[in-house]
Motif scaffolding. Sequence first.
Motif, PDB file in Angstrom:
ATOM      1  N   GLN A  78       9.550  11.414  -8.811  1.00 11.21           N
ATOM      2  CA  GLN A  78       8.460  11.458  -7.845  1.00 11.21           C
ATOM      3  C   GLN A  78       7.474  12.557  -8.248  1.00 11.21           C
ATOM      4  OE1 GLN A  78       7.569   9.699  -5.096  1.00 11.21           O
ATOM      5  NE2 GLN A  78       9.209   8.225  -5.489  1.00 11.21           N
ATOM      6  N   PRO A  79       6.182  12.393  -7.912  1.00 14.22           N
ATOM      7  CA  PRO A  79       5.199  13.433  -8.243  1.00 14.22           C
ATOM      8  C   PRO A  79       5.559  14.808  -7.675  1.00 14.22           C
ATOM      9  CG  PRO A  79       4.099  11.428  -7.531  1.00 14.22           C
ATOM     10  CD  PRO A  79       5.552  11.209  -7.292  1.00 14.22           C
ATOM     11  N   LEU A  80       6.074  14.853  -6.443  1.00 15.91           N
ATOM     12  CA  LEU A  80       6.387  16.145  -5.843  1.00 15.91           C
ATOM     13  C   LEU A  80       7.563  16.819  -6.552  1.00 15.91           C
ATOM     14  CD1 LEU A  80       5.913  15.427  -2.021  1.00 15.91           C
ATOM     15  CD2 LEU A  80       4.313  16.480  -3.634  1.00 15.91           C
ATOM     16  N   ARG A 105       3.019  11.801 -19.744  1.00 14.84           N
ATOM     17  CA  ARG A 105       3.126  10.343 -19.851  1.00 14.84           C
ATOM     18  C   ARG A 105       3.619   9.754 -18.533  1.00 14.84           C
ATOM     19  NH1 ARG A 105       5.110  11.201 -25.273  1.00 14.84           N
ATOM     20  NH2 ARG A 105       7.259  10.844 -24.575  1.00 14.84           N
ATOM     21  N   TYR A 106       4.588  10.410 -17.911  1.00 14.63           N
ATOM     22  CA  TYR A 106       5.071   9.948 -16.611  1.00 14.63           C
ATOM     23  C   TYR A 106       3.950   9.997 -15.573  1.00 14.63           C
ATOM     24  CZ  TYR A 106       6.943  10.381 -11.918  1.00 14.63           C
ATOM     25  OH  TYR A 106       7.140  10.244 -10.578  1.00 14.63           O
ATOM     26  N   LEU A 107       3.212  11.102 -15.531  1.00 14.70           N
ATOM     27  CA  LEU A 107       2.126  11.234 -14.560  1.00 14.70           C
ATOM     28  C   LEU A 107       1.063  10.162 -14.777  1.00 14.70           C
ATOM     29  CD1 LEU A 107       1.781  15.122 -14.587  1.00 14.70           C
ATOM     30  CD2 LEU A 107       2.874  13.717 -12.830  1.00 14.70           C
ATOM     31  N   THR A 108       0.765   9.873 -16.038  1.00 15.70           N
ATOM     32  CA  THR A 108      -0.193   8.811 -16.348  1.00 15.70           C
ATOM     33  C   THR A 108       0.282   7.475 -15.802  1.00 15.70           C
ATOM     34  OG1 THR A 108      -0.871   9.957 -18.376  1.00 15.70           O
ATOM     35  CG2 THR A 108      -1.411   7.621 -18.202  1.00 15.70           C
ATOM     36  N   SER A 109       1.575   7.206 -15.918  1.00 21.85           N
ATOM     37  CA  SER A 109       2.124   5.902 -15.530  1.00 21.85           C
ATOM     38  C   SER A 109       2.066   5.656 -14.035  1.00 21.85           C
ATOM     39  CB  SER A 109       3.576   5.774 -16.015  1.00 21.85           C
ATOM     40  OG  SER A 109       4.454   6.587 -15.238  1.00 21.85           O
ATOM     41  N   ILE A 110       2.009   6.715 -13.230  1.00 23.92           N
ATOM     42  CA  ILE A 110       2.017   6.528 -11.771  1.00 23.92           C
ATOM     43  C   ILE A 110       0.681   6.888 -11.133  1.00 23.92           C
ATOM     44  CG2 ILE A 110       4.510   6.908 -11.610  1.00 23.92           C
ATOM     45  CD1 ILE A 110       3.787   9.725 -10.476  1.00 23.92           C
ATOM     46  N   SER A 111      -0.293   7.307 -11.928  1.00 22.89           N
ATOM     47  CA  SER A 111      -1.572   7.723 -11.352  1.00 22.89           C
ATOM     48  C   SER A 111      -2.449   6.512 -11.043  1.00 22.89           C
ATOM     49  CB  SER A 111      -2.303   8.669 -12.303  1.00 22.89           C
ATOM     50  OG  SER A 111      -2.665   8.010 -13.495  1.00 22.89           O
ATOM     51  N   ALA A 112      -3.388   6.710 -10.130  1.00 25.17           N
ATOM     52  CA  ALA A 112      -4.351   5.673  -9.778  1.00 25.17           C
ATOM     53  C   ALA A 112      -5.455   5.624 -10.826  1.00 25.17           C
ATOM     54  CB  ALA A 112      -4.934   5.964  -8.396  1.00 25.17           C
ATOM     55  N   ALA A 113      -6.366   4.681 -10.671  1.00 23.99           N
ATOM     56  CA  ALA A 113      -7.457   4.540 -11.636  1.00 23.99           C
ATOM     57  C   ALA A 113      -8.321   5.786 -11.718  1.00 23.99           C
ATOM     58  CB  ALA A 113      -8.310   3.330 -11.259  1.00 23.99           C
ATOM     59  N   ASP A 114      -8.409   6.541 -10.610  1.00 27.18           N
ATOM     60  CA  ASP A 114      -9.212   7.763 -10.611  1.00 27.18           C
ATOM     61  C   ASP A 114      -8.459   8.965 -11.182  1.00 27.18           C
ATOM     62  OD1 ASP A 114      -7.400   8.274  -8.594  1.00 27.18           O
ATOM     63  OD2 ASP A 114      -8.884   8.413  -6.985  1.00 27.18           O
ATOM     64  N   GLY A 115      -7.226   8.750 -11.640  1.00 21.46           N
ATOM     65  CA  GLY A 115      -6.433   9.821 -12.228  1.00 21.46           C
ATOM     66  C   GLY A 115      -5.572  10.574 -11.248  1.00 21.46           C
ATOM     67  N   ALA A 116      -5.731  10.285  -9.967  1.00 23.34           N
ATOM     68  CA  ALA A 116      -5.005  11.045  -8.952  1.00 23.34           C
ATOM     69  C   ALA A 116      -3.575  10.558  -8.788  1.00 23.34           C
ATOM     70  CB  ALA A 116      -5.728  10.951  -7.615  1.00 23.34           C
ATOM     71  N   PRO A 118      -0.203   9.912  -6.222  1.00 21.93           N
ATOM     72  CA  PRO A 118       0.187   9.725  -4.819  1.00 21.93           C
ATOM     73  C   PRO A 118       1.167  10.831  -4.432  1.00 21.93           C
ATOM     74  CG  PRO A 118       1.511   8.319  -6.211  1.00 21.93           C
ATOM     75  CD  PRO A 118       0.548   9.034  -7.136  1.00 21.93           C
ATOM     76  N   ALA A 119       1.227  11.144  -3.154  1.00 21.50           N
ATOM     77  CA  ALA A 119       2.237  12.110  -2.712  1.00 21.50           C
ATOM     78  C   ALA A 119       3.639  11.531  -2.903  1.00 21.50           C
ATOM     79  CB  ALA A 119       2.002  12.490  -1.255  1.00 21.50           C
ATOM     80  N   ASP A 138       1.115   0.934  -1.101  1.00 19.74           N
ATOM     81  CA  ASP A 138      -0.111   1.245  -1.835  1.00 19.74           C
ATOM     82  C   ASP A 138      -0.572   2.646  -1.437  1.00 19.74           C
ATOM     83  OD1 ASP A 138      -2.313   1.052  -3.454  1.00 19.74           O
ATOM     84  OD2 ASP A 138      -3.497  -0.133  -2.022  1.00 19.74           O
ATOM     85  N   PRO A 139       0.105   3.685  -1.924  1.00 22.03           N
ATOM     86  CA  PRO A 139      -0.196   5.044  -1.455  1.00 22.03           C
ATOM     87  C   PRO A 139      -1.573   5.512  -1.909  1.00 22.03           C
ATOM     88  CG  PRO A 139       1.315   5.112  -3.315  1.00 22.03           C
ATOM     89  CD  PRO A 139       1.167   3.666  -2.933  1.00 22.03           C
ATOM     90  N   PRO A 140      -2.247   6.306  -1.083  1.00 24.37           N
ATOM     91  CA  PRO A 140      -3.570   6.801  -1.453  1.00 24.37           C
ATOM     92  C   PRO A 140      -3.500   7.928  -2.480  1.00 24.37           C
ATOM     93  CG  PRO A 140      -2.901   7.736   0.637  1.00 24.37           C
ATOM     94  CD  PRO A 140      -1.839   6.742   0.260  1.00 24.37           C
ATOM     95  N   SER A 141      -4.617   8.169  -3.135  1.00 22.44           N
ATOM     96  CA  SER A 141      -4.729   9.331  -4.019  1.00 22.44           C
ATOM     97  C   SER A 141      -4.688  10.599  -3.167  1.00 22.44           C
ATOM     98  CB  SER A 141      -6.047   9.273  -4.796  1.00 22.44           C
ATOM     99  OG  SER A 141      -6.108   8.115  -5.601  1.00 22.44           O
ATOM    100  N   GLU A 142      -3.962  11.596  -3.637  1.00 21.35           N
ATOM    101  CA  GLU A 142      -3.759  12.786  -2.821  1.00 21.35           C
ATOM    102  C   GLU A 142      -4.069  14.055  -3.604  1.00 21.35           C
ATOM    103  OE1 GLU A 142      -2.927  13.237   0.279  1.00 21.35           O
ATOM    104  OE2 GLU A 142      -1.907  11.448   1.013  1.00 21.35           O
ATOM    105  N   LEU A 143      -4.982  14.866  -3.068  1.00 23.03           N
ATOM    106  CA  LEU A 143      -5.186  16.211  -3.619  1.00 23.03           C
ATOM    107  C   LEU A 143      -3.919  17.031  -3.469  1.00 23.03           C
ATOM    108  CD1 LEU A 143      -7.057  18.426  -4.773  1.00 23.03           C
ATOM    109  CD2 LEU A 143      -7.731  18.938  -2.408  1.00 23.03           C
ATOM    110  N   LEU A 144      -3.181  16.797  -2.385  1.00 27.23           N
ATOM    111  CA  LEU A 144      -1.946  17.522  -2.111  1.00 27.23           C
ATOM    112  C   LEU A 144      -0.968  17.438  -3.283  1.00 27.23           C
ATOM    113  CD1 LEU A 144      -0.493  19.035   0.271  1.00 27.23           C
ATOM    114  CD2 LEU A 144       0.584  16.849   0.796  1.00 27.23           C
ATOM    115  N   ALA A 145      -0.885  16.263  -3.907  1.00 25.99           N
ATOM    116  CA  ALA A 145       0.019  16.063  -5.034  1.00 25.99           C
ATOM    117  C   ALA A 145      -0.638  16.405  -6.369  1.00 25.99           C
ATOM    118  CB  ALA A 145       0.502  14.614  -5.063  1.00 25.99           C
TER     119      ALA A 145
END
Length: 314
Positions: A78-80, A105-116, A118-119, A138-145
């Motif tokens: 998980q990102p957190l 590579r893991y972060l790339t695989s789970i990021s949204a199109a904008d690079g963000a 999800p929590a 469909d989790p949103p992009s999160e600055l928190l994460a």
Amino acid sequence: MAETGASPLPSTPPARSPLFRAEQFVWLTARVLEQRLFAYHFLHGTPDAVEAALDAYRNEDGGYGHALEPDLRGPVSQPLHTAHALRVLDAIGRCGGQRIERVCRYLTSISAADGALPAIHPSQRGYPVAPFVPVVDDPPSELLATGPVVGLLHRNEVWHAWLFRATDFCWQAVESLEKSHPYEVEAAVAFLDSAPDRSRAEAAADRLGRLVREQRLAALDPDRLDTYPVASGYAPGEHHFPHDFARTPESLARAWFTDDEMARSLDHLAAEQQNDGGWPIRWQRWAPAPALEARPLVTIEALRTLRAYGRFVG
């Protein structure tokens, strides 16, 4: 610059000192990882020992799982969890090399199109999770994460194709914040403290500090907590203080608070040490194991913050 294992504190803290009491609490309650982190920060332990303990949480996809972040149970990355691992690696000066390439590579695989990020990635579904951390398809992009991860990677001069998109997302998210809450602001600070464009970061931090004060997100008088609001969705009494935003004197968030406000905040932090030697968690307790595992983490961070500000903890 990452801290070294050397510490000005004695290898054997004086009996009944705050550090001695915290050490006894850690040996009594902590996971192996936090035991070794405590030893690294305060007892001249080695980074190798910390890294070996952290490896138990690493998955084949390059991410981290297995309840490294105690409020997310189960084995999946998980990102957190991965952000938590990066904080550990940064603290011991090991945030680089092939390990971090696999993380990216893991972060790339789970990021949204904008690079963000999800929590919470939907793969968490089916495993226990804190009720205040919703799992959606469909989790949103999160600055928190995203903010803390991007900040740590910049801090360690890591460069990866994903990081460019993620950095752009963080700038847009931070500079458009209007109504926020303490954890989101802390994520923004984690990004701004290490963002490469320092003049832009300073300007963004100045605006963010005004927002924090206008929205009363920081409890500036610990003796009058009933006069400060608690953010929606937070536990009763889950206040945040100046030291939560400015964990070191070098943080851009330190300029948000007067010397007196910071001194009161640090006095309150020091006084929070409990009879068993540990510091409390302020967020919602939803199961025994996560609460037990989180307290040593909070205790180590409290001691590090006090030491960063020159407070005597030995």
